[in-house]
Design a protein around this motif. Sequence first.
Motif, PDB file in Angstrom:
ATOM      1  N   ILE A  58       0.847  -1.189   0.000  1.00 42.44           N
ATOM      2  CA  ILE A  58       0.000   0.000   0.000  1.00 42.44           C
ATOM      3  C   ILE A  58       0.886   1.243   0.000  1.00 42.44           C
ATOM      4  CG2 ILE A  58      -1.940  -1.139   1.134  1.00 42.44           C
ATOM      5  CD1 ILE A  58      -1.069   0.279   3.753  1.00 42.44           C
ATOM      6  N   ALA A  59       0.329   2.333  -0.486  1.00 47.24           N
ATOM      7  CA  ALA A  59       1.047   3.609  -0.474  1.00 47.24           C
ATOM      8  C   ALA A  59       1.103   4.153   0.948  1.00 47.24           C
ATOM      9  CB  ALA A  59       0.344   4.606  -1.391  1.00 47.24           C
ATOM     10  N   HIS A  60       2.099   4.934   1.207  1.00 50.67           N
ATOM     11  CA  HIS A  60       2.208   5.637   2.491  1.00 50.67           C
ATOM     12  C   HIS A  60       0.974   6.526   2.666  1.00 50.67           C
ATOM     13  CE1 HIS A  60       6.344   4.886   1.136  1.00 50.67           C
ATOM     14  NE2 HIS A  60       6.725   4.949   2.400  1.00 50.67           N
ATOM     15  N   SER A  87      -5.972  17.970   9.747  1.00 51.80           N
ATOM     16  CA  SER A  87      -6.318  16.730  10.442  1.00 51.80           C
ATOM     17  C   SER A  87      -6.583  15.673   9.380  1.00 51.80           C
ATOM     18  CB  SER A  87      -7.552  16.922  11.331  1.00 51.80           C
ATOM     19  OG  SER A  87      -8.693  17.179  10.531  1.00 51.80           O
ATOM     20  N   LEU A  88      -6.297  14.420   9.709  1.00 50.23           N
ATOM     21  CA  LEU A  88      -6.467  13.328   8.758  1.00 50.23           C
ATOM     22  C   LEU A  88      -7.074  12.112   9.442  1.00 50.23           C
ATOM     23  CD1 LEU A  88      -2.911  13.485   7.139  1.00 50.23           C
ATOM     24  CD2 LEU A  88      -5.037  14.280   6.080  1.00 50.23           C
ATOM     25  N   ILE A  89      -8.046  11.509   8.792  1.00 47.92           N
ATOM     26  CA  ILE A  89      -8.580  10.215   9.209  1.00 47.92           C
ATOM     27  C   ILE A  89      -8.391   9.284   8.018  1.00 47.92           C
ATOM     28  CG2 ILE A  89     -10.605   8.903   9.952  1.00 47.92           C
ATOM     29  CD1 ILE A  89     -11.724  11.606  11.045  1.00 47.92           C
ATOM     30  N   PHE A  90      -7.552   8.260   8.192  1.00 43.77           N
ATOM     31  CA  PHE A  90      -7.288   7.305   7.117  1.00 43.77           C
ATOM     32  C   PHE A  90      -8.368   6.237   7.147  1.00 43.77           C
ATOM     33  CE2 PHE A  90      -3.245   9.245   8.218  1.00 43.77           C
ATOM     34  CZ  PHE A  90      -2.802   9.660   6.976  1.00 43.77           C
ATOM     35  N   ARG A  91      -9.121   6.128   6.055  1.00 45.16           N
ATOM     36  CA  ARG A  91     -10.278   5.242   5.999  1.00 45.16           C
ATOM     37  C   ARG A  91     -10.030   3.948   5.235  1.00 45.16           C
ATOM     38  NH1 ARG A  91     -13.901   7.392   8.952  1.00 45.16           N
ATOM     39  NH2 ARG A  91     -14.305   9.612   8.968  1.00 45.16           N
ATOM     40  N   ALA A  92      -9.139   3.966   4.262  1.00 41.65           N
ATOM     41  CA  ALA A  92      -8.881   2.780   3.445  1.00 41.65           C
ATOM     42  C   ALA A  92      -7.504   2.916   2.797  1.00 41.65           C
ATOM     43  CB  ALA A  92      -9.962   2.636   2.368  1.00 41.65           C
ATOM     44  N   PRO A  93      -6.888   1.779   2.453  1.00 44.39           N
ATOM     45  CA  PRO A  93      -5.568   1.836   1.835  1.00 44.39           C
ATOM     46  C   PRO A  93      -5.624   2.295   0.377  1.00 44.39           C
ATOM     47  CG  PRO A  93      -6.333  -0.426   1.928  1.00 44.39           C
ATOM     48  CD  PRO A  93      -7.353   0.402   2.660  1.00 44.39           C
ATOM     49  N   VAL A 117     -11.239  27.563   6.591  1.00 45.94           N
ATOM     50  CA  VAL A 117     -11.276  26.159   6.986  1.00 45.94           C
ATOM     51  C   VAL A 117     -11.801  25.373   5.787  1.00 45.94           C
ATOM     52  CG1 VAL A 117     -12.272  24.443   8.554  1.00 45.94           C
ATOM     53  CG2 VAL A 117     -11.643  26.718   9.421  1.00 45.94           C
ATOM     54  N   LEU A 118     -11.063  24.331   5.416  1.00 43.45           N
ATOM     55  CA  LEU A 118     -11.436  23.490   4.288  1.00 43.45           C
ATOM     56  C   LEU A 118     -11.753  22.076   4.757  1.00 43.45           C
ATOM     57  CD1 LEU A 118      -8.463  24.453   1.936  1.00 43.45           C
ATOM     58  CD2 LEU A 118     -10.795  25.354   1.828  1.00 43.45           C
ATOM     59  N   GLN A 119     -12.855  21.529   4.287  1.00 43.73           N
ATOM     60  CA  GLN A 119     -13.117  20.100   4.450  1.00 43.73           C
ATOM     61  C   GLN A 119     -12.271  19.420   3.381  1.00 43.73           C
ATOM     62  OE1 GLN A 119     -15.077  18.660   6.819  1.00 43.73           O
ATOM     63  NE2 GLN A 119     -14.270  16.720   6.064  1.00 43.73           N
ATOM     64  N   THR A 120     -11.507  18.400   3.759  1.00 47.94           N
ATOM     65  CA  THR A 120     -10.622  17.731   2.805  1.00 47.94           C
ATOM     66  C   THR A 120     -10.991  16.252   2.719  1.00 47.94           C
ATOM     67  OG1 THR A 120      -8.942  17.330   4.519  1.00 47.94           O
ATOM     68  CG2 THR A 120      -8.733  19.354   3.233  1.00 47.94           C
ATOM     69  N   THR A 121     -11.083  15.755   1.493  1.00 44.74           N
ATOM     70  CA  THR A 121     -11.438  14.352   1.273  1.00 44.74           C
ATOM     71  C   THR A 121     -10.627  13.805   0.113  1.00 44.74           C
ATOM     72  OG1 THR A 121     -13.702  14.796   1.980  1.00 44.74           O
ATOM     73  CG2 THR A 121     -13.332  12.757   0.785  1.00 44.74           C
ATOM     74  N   CYS A 122     -10.106  12.602   0.286  1.00 40.85           N
ATOM     75  CA  CYS A 122      -9.466  11.883  -0.813  1.00 40.85           C
ATOM     76  C   CYS A 122     -10.306  10.654  -1.113  1.00 40.85           C
ATOM     77  CB  CYS A 122      -8.054  11.425  -0.449  1.00 40.85           C
ATOM     78  SG  CYS A 122      -6.854  12.758  -0.347  1.00 40.85           S
ATOM     79  N   THR A 123     -10.557  10.431  -2.389  1.00 45.42           N
ATOM     80  CA  THR A 123     -11.309   9.253  -2.811  1.00 45.42           C
ATOM     81  C   THR A 123     -10.529   8.482  -3.862  1.00 45.42           C
ATOM     82  OG1 THR A 123     -12.501  10.469  -4.536  1.00 45.42           O
ATOM     83  CG2 THR A 123     -13.562  10.329  -2.369  1.00 45.42           C
ATOM     84  N   VAL A 124     -10.805   7.178  -3.913  1.00 46.34           N
ATOM     85  CA  VAL A 124     -10.307   6.294  -4.966  1.00 46.34           C
ATOM     86  C   VAL A 124     -11.506   5.500  -5.447  1.00 46.34           C
ATOM     87  CG1 VAL A 124      -8.853   4.288  -5.487  1.00 46.34           C
ATOM     88  CG2 VAL A 124      -7.958   6.138  -4.041  1.00 46.34           C
ATOM     89  N   LYS A 125     -11.780   5.569  -6.728  1.00 40.82           N
ATOM     90  CA  LYS A 125     -12.924   4.872  -7.330  1.00 40.82           C
ATOM     91  C   LYS A 125     -14.224   5.176  -6.582  1.00 40.82           C
ATOM     92  CE  LYS A 125      -9.900   1.257  -8.994  1.00 40.82           C
ATOM     93  NZ  LYS A 125      -9.356  -0.065  -8.756  1.00 40.82           N
ATOM     94  N   GLY A 126     -14.375   6.431  -6.153  1.00 42.59           N
ATOM     95  CA  GLY A 126     -15.594   6.869  -5.497  1.00 42.59           C
ATOM     96  C   GLY A 126     -15.695   6.549  -4.019  1.00 42.59           C
ATOM     97  N   HIS A 127     -14.679   5.909  -3.453  1.00 47.35           N
ATOM     98  CA  HIS A 127     -14.693   5.550  -2.033  1.00 47.35           C
ATOM     99  C   HIS A 127     -13.705   6.418  -1.262  1.00 47.35           C
ATOM    100  CE1 HIS A 127     -17.174   2.055  -2.824  1.00 47.35           C
ATOM    101  NE2 HIS A 127     -16.366   1.757  -3.833  1.00 47.35           N
ATOM    102  N   ALA A 128     -14.142   6.939  -0.112  1.00 56.12           N
ATOM    103  CA  ALA A 128     -13.272   7.791   0.710  1.00 56.12           C
ATOM    104  C   ALA A 128     -12.111   6.973   1.265  1.00 56.12           C
ATOM    105  CB  ALA A 128     -14.063   8.417   1.847  1.00 56.12           C
ATOM    106  N   VAL A 129     -10.904   7.501   1.080  1.00 54.58           N
ATOM    107  CA  VAL A 129      -9.718   6.878   1.675  1.00 54.58           C
ATOM    108  C   VAL A 129      -9.125   7.763   2.767  1.00 54.58           C
ATOM    109  CG1 VAL A 129      -9.186   5.439  -0.329  1.00 54.58           C
ATOM    110  CG2 VAL A 129      -8.180   7.724  -0.180  1.00 54.58           C
TER     111      VAL A 129
END
Length: 161
Positions: A58-60, A87-93, A117-129
């Motif tokens: 998995i990626a760092h 702040s970060l919450i890691f949800r999936a690899p 203040v920004l809400q930040t979200t990373c997704t992969v294939k539509g799923h939050a990571v």
Amino acid sequence: MNILGGYDIEDFTVGMNATFSKTITEADIVLFAGVSGDNNALHINEEYAQVTQFGGRIAHGMLTASVISAAVANKLPGPGAVYMSQSLIFRAPVRPGDTVHATVTVKEIFTDRKRVVLQTTCTVKGHAVIDGEALVKVGSRQPAAAVQAELDRIRIAAKSA
């Protein structure tokens, strides 16, 4: 917008958003391991990673989170913004070859302090990571306007002399 093309505090409205996307490559993972010193076997040793809960490398997490930084630096607020916290919450690899879409959305604006203040979200294939929140300092057109007014005053005075 500022002279670099980034947003000034006067430009923001709650709900504004932007996305930056990046495909995480093998090279990214190897280079990040070298730059950061994080040589965890989950990231660089496929044989080891296959017998973990992830079933492969998995990626760092911080490499993935850096796509948020790119969204902040390049899109919203853009050039000239100063990161103050994240702040970060890691949800999936995230795996090599995954495309990460980092979306930043304006949640709150503090005009007097020139902070957003920004809400930040990373997704992969539509799923939050990754989910999180960033505090970013931005500029203002007001100082630029004051400087321009002073330059105009000097020019007028020079022409009169």
